[in-house]
Design a protein around this motif. Structure first.
Motif, PDB file in Angstrom:
ATOM      1  N   GLU A  70      12.357  12.996 -15.493  1.00  0.00           N
ATOM      2  CA  GLU A  70      14.092  12.989 -15.428  1.00  0.00           C
ATOM      3  C   GLU A  70      14.274  12.575 -13.844  1.00  0.00           C
ATOM      4  OE1 GLU A  70      17.697  11.979 -16.811  1.00  0.00           O
ATOM      5  OE2 GLU A  70      16.026  12.273 -18.085  1.00  0.00           O
ATOM      6  N   PHE A  71      14.034  13.369 -13.074  1.00  0.00           N
ATOM      7  CA  PHE A  71      14.725  13.542 -11.739  1.00  0.00           C
ATOM      8  C   PHE A  71      13.916  12.946 -10.579  1.00  0.00           C
ATOM      9  CE2 PHE A  71      16.279  17.368 -13.926  1.00  0.00           C
ATOM     10  CZ  PHE A  71      17.642  17.055 -14.062  1.00  0.00           C
ATOM     11  N   LYS A  74      12.167   8.533 -13.058  1.00  0.00           N
ATOM     12  CA  LYS A  74      13.245   7.741 -13.307  1.00  0.00           C
ATOM     13  C   LYS A  74      13.986   7.066 -12.097  1.00  0.00           C
ATOM     14  CE  LYS A  74      14.041   8.923 -18.146  1.00  0.00           C
ATOM     15  NZ  LYS A  74      15.183   9.207 -19.251  1.00  0.00           N
ATOM     16  N   PRO A  75      14.440   7.701 -11.248  1.00  0.00           N
ATOM     17  CA  PRO A  75      14.982   7.276  -9.958  1.00  0.00           C
ATOM     18  C   PRO A  75      14.131   6.412  -9.117  1.00  0.00           C
ATOM     19  CG  PRO A  75      15.580   9.604 -10.150  1.00  0.00           C
ATOM     20  CD  PRO A  75      14.495   9.270 -11.184  1.00  0.00           C
ATOM     21  N   LYS A  76      12.809   6.754  -9.163  1.00  0.00           N
ATOM     22  CA  LYS A  76      11.810   6.244  -8.490  1.00  0.00           C
ATOM     23  C   LYS A  76      11.650   4.455  -9.177  1.00  0.00           C
ATOM     24  CE  LYS A  76       6.875   6.436  -6.806  1.00  0.00           C
ATOM     25  NZ  LYS A  76       5.786   7.218  -6.741  1.00  0.00           N
ATOM     26  N   GLU A  77      11.400   4.759 -10.440  1.00  0.00           N
ATOM     27  CA  GLU A  77      11.548   3.339 -11.309  1.00  0.00           C
ATOM     28  C   GLU A  77      12.626   2.470 -10.831  1.00  0.00           C
ATOM     29  OE1 GLU A  77       9.179   1.906 -13.091  1.00  0.00           O
ATOM     30  OE2 GLU A  77       7.767   3.640 -13.711  1.00  0.00           O
ATOM     31  N   ALA A  78      13.756   2.788 -10.999  1.00  0.00           N
ATOM     32  CA  ALA A  78      14.839   2.297 -10.788  1.00  0.00           C
ATOM     33  C   ALA A  78      15.069   1.484  -9.265  1.00  0.00           C
ATOM     34  CB  ALA A  78      16.251   2.893 -10.835  1.00  0.00           C
ATOM     35  N   SER A  79      14.527   2.372  -8.391  1.00  0.00           N
ATOM     36  CA  SER A  79      14.506   1.948  -6.964  1.00  0.00           C
ATOM     37  C   SER A  79      13.842   0.931  -6.576  1.00  0.00           C
ATOM     38  CB  SER A  79      14.127   3.292  -6.002  1.00  0.00           C
ATOM     39  OG  SER A  79      14.259   2.733  -4.670  1.00  0.00           O
ATOM     40  N   TYR A 125       5.415   2.455  -4.126  1.00  0.00           N
ATOM     41  CA  TYR A 125       5.999   2.968  -5.548  1.00  0.00           C
ATOM     42  C   TYR A 125       4.772   2.869  -6.486  1.00  0.00           C
ATOM     43  CZ  TYR A 125      10.742   2.061  -3.745  1.00  0.00           C
ATOM     44  OH  TYR A 125      11.989   2.056  -2.921  1.00  0.00           O
ATOM     45  N   THR A 128       4.631   2.923 -10.723  1.00  0.00           N
ATOM     46  CA  THR A 128       5.760   2.455 -11.482  1.00  0.00           C
ATOM     47  C   THR A 128       5.491   1.247 -12.017  1.00  0.00           C
ATOM     48  OG1 THR A 128       6.510   1.285  -9.458  1.00  0.00           O
ATOM     49  CG2 THR A 128       7.403   3.358  -9.616  1.00  0.00           C
TER      50      THR A 128
END
Length: 252
Positions: A70-71, A74-79, A125, A128
């Protein structure tokens, strides 16, 4: 005599109690069950710290995974997905601009103006979906730059169940091997691209390439199989134009 009261039944008087002979098999069974239950309780009491510790480790692991997903993930995927947008633009422009394609492909690979290229995304990344897609795009970029060994390396690292992208990656490796004059390897990957999925875009494309290559390798029966499949299954495709001529060549 041992006295056993049936569970869930409350006798009105002692006359309704069920009597069991202490020496009977039934009495032995209940005695064994009582002993087993006592041993289990004793084991649990003795090892309760270990049991609670194990439960705690499992709980921490589950919570850790959920928290990581979640923390962090997910943010890594979005970035990573946002970063992939920029080199992909350079890649698309290179395909449409013949005169400046090499420089645009270079920008797609290495980035520019503080923006990541495909190679940066693959490195920064890892794990991802965007990094995986960057491997595909980097492989196709190297293929267009005629850097075939690098193209093979990137495309072999790419994995996808997608009907089109998965087939295109395998077919791209076939193209690279073909350019390196490793015809047998090229044919092998064209066949992998064909078997990856059946669709109107990639299947006739790689059936045609596999057929022509098989014909050049003198594998006429295999070539006929590829060409006839185009004729029978993909008669409206571009590859079906003139397919009878190729079938005729393979039959001679």
């Amino acid at each position: 005599m041992a006295t056993y009261k049936k569970r869930g039944f409350k006798p009105k008087n002692k006359a309704e109690e069920v009597s069991i002979d202490e020496n009977s098999t039934t009495a032995e069974v209940f005695s064994t069950l009582d002993q087993s239950a006592s041993k289990t309780e004793a084991w649990v009491q003795k090892n309760q710290n270990f049991i609670l510790g194990a439960i705690g480790v499992i709980a921490i692991g589950v919570l850790g995974y959920l928290g990581y997903n979640e923390f962090i993930q997910k943010p890594k995927e979005a970035s990573a997905a946002n970063e992939l947008f920029y080199p992909q633009q350079y890649f698309d422009q290179a395909l449409a601009n013949e005169t400046a394609k090499d420089s645009l492909f270079g920008l797609a690979l290495n980035g520019a103006e503080g923006k990541y290229g495909f190679l940066d995304i693959i490195q920064e990344y890892k794990g991802t979906k965007a990094a995986n897609l960057a491997k595909y795009s980097a492989g196709m970029t190297y293929l267009n730059l005629q850097q075939y060994d690098d193209a093979i390396t990137q495309l072999e690292d790419f994995s996808s169940d997608d009907a089109v992208l998965g087939a295109m990656a395998k077919g791209g490796i076939g193209d690279a091997f073909s350019q390196l004059n490793q015809k047998e390897d090229a044919l092998d990957y064209y066949e992998k691209a064909i078997s990856h999925s059946t669709n109107e875009y990639t299947t006739p494309r790689f059936l045609y390439k596999a057929g022509v290559l098989a014909l050049n390798l003198g594998q006429k029966d295999k070539a006929i199989g590829f060409f006839e499949r185009i004729k029978e299954e993909f008669e409206d495709s571009q590859e079906a134009n003139g397919i009878d001529v190729l079938i005729g060549l393979a039959q001679n």
